[in-house]
Design an enzyme around this catalytic site. Structure first.
Site, PDB file in Angstrom:
ATOM      1  N   HIS A 134       0.887  -1.164   0.000  1.00 23.49           N
ATOM      2  CA  HIS A 134       0.000   0.000   0.000  1.00 23.49           C
ATOM      3  C   HIS A 134       0.927   1.216   0.000  1.00 23.49           C
ATOM      4  CE1 HIS A 134      -2.480  -2.927   2.340  1.00 23.49           C
ATOM      5  NE2 HIS A 134      -3.495  -2.352   1.764  1.00 23.49           N
ATOM      6  N   GLU A 264     -10.914  -6.516  -4.965  1.00 21.80           N
ATOM      7  CA  GLU A 264     -10.796  -7.599  -3.981  1.00 21.80           C
ATOM      8  C   GLU A 264     -12.066  -7.660  -3.135  1.00 21.80           C
ATOM      9  OE1 GLU A 264      -7.057  -7.548  -1.860  1.00 21.80           O
ATOM     10  OE2 GLU A 264      -8.010  -8.470  -0.117  1.00 21.80           O
ATOM     11  N   GLU A 300      -9.484 -13.440  -2.161  1.00 18.82           N
ATOM     12  CA  GLU A 300      -8.758 -13.755  -0.919  1.00 18.82           C
ATOM     13  C   GLU A 300      -9.524 -14.851  -0.175  1.00 18.82           C
ATOM     14  OE1 GLU A 300      -7.056 -10.574   1.284  1.00 18.82           O
ATOM     15  OE2 GLU A 300      -7.459 -11.525   3.213  1.00 18.82           O
ATOM     16  N   HIS A 303     -11.440 -13.909   2.973  1.00 17.56           N
ATOM     17  CA  HIS A 303     -12.626 -13.114   2.636  1.00 17.56           C
ATOM     18  C   HIS A 303     -13.735 -14.036   2.122  1.00 17.56           C
ATOM     19  CE1 HIS A 303     -10.033  -9.249   1.841  1.00 17.56           C
ATOM     20  NE2 HIS A 303      -9.887  -9.740   3.067  1.00 17.56           N
ATOM     21  N   ASP A 328      -5.136 -13.596  -3.079  1.00 17.62           N
ATOM     22  CA  ASP A 328      -4.508 -13.239  -1.808  1.00 17.62           C
ATOM     23  C   ASP A 328      -4.551 -14.515  -0.971  1.00 17.62           C
ATOM     24  OD1 ASP A 328      -3.797 -10.710  -2.438  1.00 17.62           O
ATOM     25  OD2 ASP A 328      -4.932  -9.723  -0.856  1.00 17.62           O
ATOM     26  N   ASP A 339     -11.285 -11.823  10.042  1.00 12.24           N
ATOM     27  CA  ASP A 339     -10.234 -11.989   9.037  1.00 12.24           C
ATOM     28  C   ASP A 339      -8.894 -12.198   9.760  1.00 12.24           C
ATOM     29  OD1 ASP A 339      -9.109 -11.963   6.547  1.00 12.24           O
ATOM     30  OD2 ASP A 339      -9.264  -9.800   6.245  1.00 12.24           O
ATOM     31  N   ASP A 341      -6.229 -13.713   8.615  1.00  7.22           N
ATOM     32  CA  ASP A 341      -5.079 -13.596   7.699  1.00  7.22           C
ATOM     33  C   ASP A 341      -3.939 -14.549   8.057  1.00  7.22           C
ATOM     34  OD1 ASP A 341      -6.138 -11.676   5.993  1.00  7.22           O
ATOM     35  OD2 ASP A 341      -5.351  -9.991   7.155  1.00  7.22           O
TER      36      ASP A 341
HETATM   37  C1  XUL Z   1      -7.853  -6.557   4.001  1.00  2.00           C
HETATM   38  C2  XUL Z   1      -7.031  -6.966   2.854  1.00  2.00           C
HETATM   39  C3  XUL Z   1      -6.095  -5.945   2.352  1.00  2.00           C
HETATM   40  C4  XUL Z   1      -6.006  -5.892   0.863  1.00  2.00           C
HETATM   41  C5  XUL Z   1      -5.178  -4.767   0.347  1.00  2.00           C
HETATM   42  O1  XUL Z   1      -8.677  -7.548   4.492  1.00  2.00           O
HETATM   43  O2  XUL Z   1      -7.105  -8.080   2.412  1.00  2.00           O
HETATM   44  O3  XUL Z   1      -4.856  -6.191   2.914  1.00  2.00           O
HETATM   45  O4  XUL Z   1      -5.473  -7.067   0.340  1.00  2.00           O
HETATM   46  O5  XUL Z   1      -5.636  -3.539   0.757  1.00  2.00           O
HETATM   47 CO    CO Z   2      -6.142  -9.008   0.762  1.00  2.00          CO
END
Ligand code: XUL
Ligand code: CO
Length: 468
Positions: A134, A264, A300, A303, A328, A339, A341
């Site tokens: 970013h 996304e 993702e 998500h 992702d 989330d 991650d």
């Molecule tokens: C948030 C997410 C972000 C995007 C990029 O859930 O996945 O990191 O991938 O802004």
């Molecule tokens: Co993402």
């Protein structure tokens, strides 16, 4: 001098780690004056599945050809700057836990540069060719937009130098959710000044991505959604979002950026309802506003599960509509509703993901971005390596499993057999839209009660399991 005190930190890792990686060459020391050395990479560190060394690849062998492509070309792995270099381990209940040796506790420009060097040393050592960022992760915000842009330019210049001829951004993006100005959204904010600011930020972030040779540009609608419909004009906000994305697509053409624009999807978090809920919702939005040819999707996995789908479902929805642009790569936790991650470690899940990728003929110019972070409690520098190695190996193992499934052929055969009754002249006419309801009624009368075959789900599961 601080710079002098920050020792080449991966060199430290080599000393403290129980699992020595290639430690000979140090790449870009934090001391900004010193030239970067020759990076030694782990990508040749493939020891095979029997290896007991967690600092080596067991399944990912970059140059090995599988299903007609080198593994590295199927995977196109990328390191996410925000998780790996800005993730602190802080959560709503506790302070940061990751006190990386290269951090000095400030958000200065000098710190941003040191961090950028750490990023490229990590990428080189891991042996991948791509990274994602970013705008605001890599360069600090300043008092004015012009000053912030100048900071970004400085970091972009350094990143370009450190990328060398091999490394490129898989994608760049604008961070339109952290700053308080974006509390009601960016493109969907009711405040026109915020809409303009967000557009300026995307414009600049796209220019920087282009400058760095980035292959894609991502739009994750961080706060593009609502908390309550009582104060929200949903139609107006969606119209604004479409106008914003149209502007971004126009800007891309104007600057000659050939990268793919990716949306996304995510259903909620941080807002209660995000407009890009899932692949199907996003697709219908793009279709409605005439944007379908300008964008693809970045799916993702975490998500996907938040939206009540599996990752495989979202990938297939994108793929069969020609919209699968990037993944992702992460996973959630079945017992936690947000989330998380996490790095993907489930081999079955990875095999399903790779099934979609193979059916898609690969992801290029997209790839796999590790939008995944270490757990709060994982605090050693070597954990950063272990996490990525594990994520890469899991997906590589998924690819090997898909090769087995294709070679075996029985799953493909089972699916083909399922639709066998349509592989007839009459079936082909139906699929070609040439049969009306009167003709179908006649056939139904003539054929009588159909004999309906078994779905063979258990057999499909046995075949799938045998490849894992
Ligand atoms: C948030 C997410 C972000 C995007 C990029 O859930 O996945 O990191 O991938 O802004
Ligand atoms: Co993402």
């Amino acid at each position: 001098m601080r710079a002098a005190r920050v020792l080449p930190w991966f060199l430290c890792l080599c000393v403290v780690s129980r699992y020595p990686i290639h430690c000979g060459a140090q790449t870009c020391p934090a001391d900004l004056q010193t030239e970067c050395g020759d990076p030694s990479s782990m990508s040749e560190n493939f020891n095979g599945p029997k290896s007991k060394n967690p600092m080596s690849y067991r399944w990912y062998n970059a140059e090995e050809e599988i299903l007609g492509k080198k593994m590295k070309d199927w995977m196109r792995f990328s390191v996410a700057f925000w998780h790996t270099f800005r993730g602190t381990g802080a959560d709503p209940f506790g302070a940061p836990t990751k006190l990386w040796p290269w951090e000095d506790g400030t958000n200065s420009l000098a710190m941003a540069k040191r961090r950028m060097r750490a990023n490229f040393e990590f990428i080189n050592k891991l042996g991948v060719d791509r990274w994602c960022f970013h705008d605001r992760d890599i360069a600090p915000d300043a008092k004015t937009l012009a000053e912030t842009n100048a900071n970004l330019d400085e970091l972009a210049a350094l990143a370009k130098e450190l990328q060398g001829s091999k490394i490129r951004p898989l994608w760049g993006t604008a961070q339109l959710f952290m700053h308080p100005r974006y509390m009601h959204g960016a493109a969907t904010s009711p405040e026109v000044g915020v809409y303009a600011y967000a557009a300026a930020q995307v414009k600049k972030a796209m220019e920087v991505t282009h400058f760095l040779g980035g292959e894609n540009f991502v739009f994750w609608g961080g706060r593009e959604g609502y908390q309550t419909l009582l104060n929200t004009d949903m139609k107006r906000e969606l119209d604004h979002m479409a106008a914003f994305l149209r502007g971004a697509a126009d800007w891309k053409k104007k600057i000659g950026f050939n990268g793919t624009l990716l949306i996304e999807p995510k259903p909620q978090e941080p807002t209660k309802h995000q407009y890009d809920w899932d692949a199907a919702t996003t697709m219908s939005f793009l279709q409605k506003y005439g944007l379908i040819d300008e964008f693809k999707l970045n799916i993702e996995c975490n998500h996907a599960t938040l939206s009540g789908h599996s990752c495989h479902h979202e990938l297939e929805t994108a793929r069969i509509n020609g919209l699968l642009g990037n993944i992702d790569a992460n996973t959630g936790d079945p017992q936690i509703g947000w989330d998380t991650d996490q790095f993907l470690t489930d081999i079955g899940e990875a095999t399903l993901v790779m099934l979609s990728v193979v059916r898609n003929g690969g992801l290029a110019p997209g790839g796999f971005n590790f939008d995944a972070k270490l757990r709060r409690e994982s605090t050693d520098v070597e954990d950063l390596f272990l996490a990525h190695i594990s994520g890469m190996d899991t997906l590589a193992r998924g690819l090997r499993n898909v090769a087995k499934l294709i070679e075996d052929g029985s799953l493909g055969e089972l699916v083909k057999r399922r639709y066998h009754s349509f592989d007839t002249e009459f079936g082909a006419q139906i699929e070609g839209g040439k049969v009306d309801f009167e003709t179908l009624e006649k056939k139904a009368m003539e054929w009588g009660e159909p004999v309906v075959p078994s779905g063979k789900q258990e057999l499909a599961e046995i075949i799938f399991q045998s490849a894992l």
